[in-house]
Enzyme design. Sequence first.
Site, mmCIF file in Angstrom:
data_model
loop_
_atom_site.group_PDB
_atom_site.id
_atom_site.type_symbol
_atom_site.label_atom_id
_atom_site.label_comp_id
_atom_site.label_asym_id
_atom_site.label_seq_id
_atom_site.Cartn_x
_atom_site.Cartn_y
_atom_site.Cartn_z
ATOM 1 N N GLU A 45 51.200 101.002 38.369
ATOM 2 C CA GLU A 45 51.022 99.986 37.325
ATOM 3 C C GLU A 45 49.547 99.786 36.986
ATOM 4 O O GLU A 45 48.658 100.328 37.638
ATOM 5 C CB GLU A 45 51.673 98.671 37.805
ATOM 6 N N GLU A 56 59.401 108.593 37.693
ATOM 7 C CA GLU A 56 59.996 109.872 37.288
ATOM 8 C C GLU A 56 59.064 110.672 36.397
ATOM 9 O O GLU A 56 59.024 111.888 36.441
ATOM 10 C CB GLU A 56 61.370 109.678 36.636
HETATM 11 N N1 THU Z 1 59.992 101.833 36.600
HETATM 12 C C1 THU Z 1 60.011 103.140 37.001
HETATM 13 O O1 THU Z 1 59.056 103.624 37.622
HETATM 14 N N2 THU Z 1 61.095 103.889 36.702
HETATM 15 C C2 THU Z 1 62.239 103.407 36.147
HETATM 16 O O2 THU Z 1 63.189 104.175 35.963
HETATM 17 C C3 THU Z 1 62.328 101.981 35.770
HETATM 18 C C4 THU Z 1 61.057 101.232 35.829
HETATM 19 C C5 THU Z 1 58.837 100.994 36.981
HETATM 20 C C6 THU Z 1 57.901 100.628 35.885
HETATM 21 C C7 THU Z 1 57.271 99.367 36.443
HETATM 22 O O3 THU Z 1 56.211 99.717 37.309
HETATM 23 C C8 THU Z 1 58.366 98.744 37.282
HETATM 24 O O4 THU Z 1 59.308 99.770 37.528
HETATM 25 C C9 THU Z 1 59.038 97.554 36.628
HETATM 26 O O5 THU Z 1 59.410 97.866 35.333
#
Ligand code: THU
Length: 133
Positions: A45, A56
């Site tokens: 993030e 992914e």
């Molecule tokens: N996120 C992912 O890494 N992959 C997903 O398939 C869904 C969401 C992450 C993005 C963010 O850091 C956190 O999950 C909350 O949205």
Amino acid sequence: MKEYQDILDRAFEAMENAYAPYSNYHVGACVLTKDNKYFMGANIENASYGLTNCAERNAIFQAYSNGYRKKDIEAIAIVSEGKTLATPCGACRQVLVELLEKHTPIVLSNHKIEKVTNIQDLLPMSFTEEDLK
Ligand code: THU
């Protein structure tokens, strides 16, 4: 799911490297190539939220950065915590539709629920490179 235990385990390991101070929601992913290489990713993030990279995308970009292409990919696992099963966000679906073959298994798990799907089912009627021809 015995068949996918190896990539699920590696995806859960990668999840431990998630950098998610804002959402506190951890996601991990693992791409398995047909020649048995593994590429892991976790969500990373940013204080400028929109710059966050999902697990992914990080995993599949790793595979591509090492020279692998969609035809070389056997499966991808995406794992998360929480009560519900995380499925790829809209942005990731658009990336995956370009970088995965239509029926490559996408294996999802949160330890409690497991599901195997593919990008054709997750993003039907997609806009792709074919449309630019
Ligand atoms: N996120 C992912 O890494 N992959 C997903 O398939 C869904 C969401 C992450 C993005 C963010 O850091 C956190 O999950 C909350 O949205």
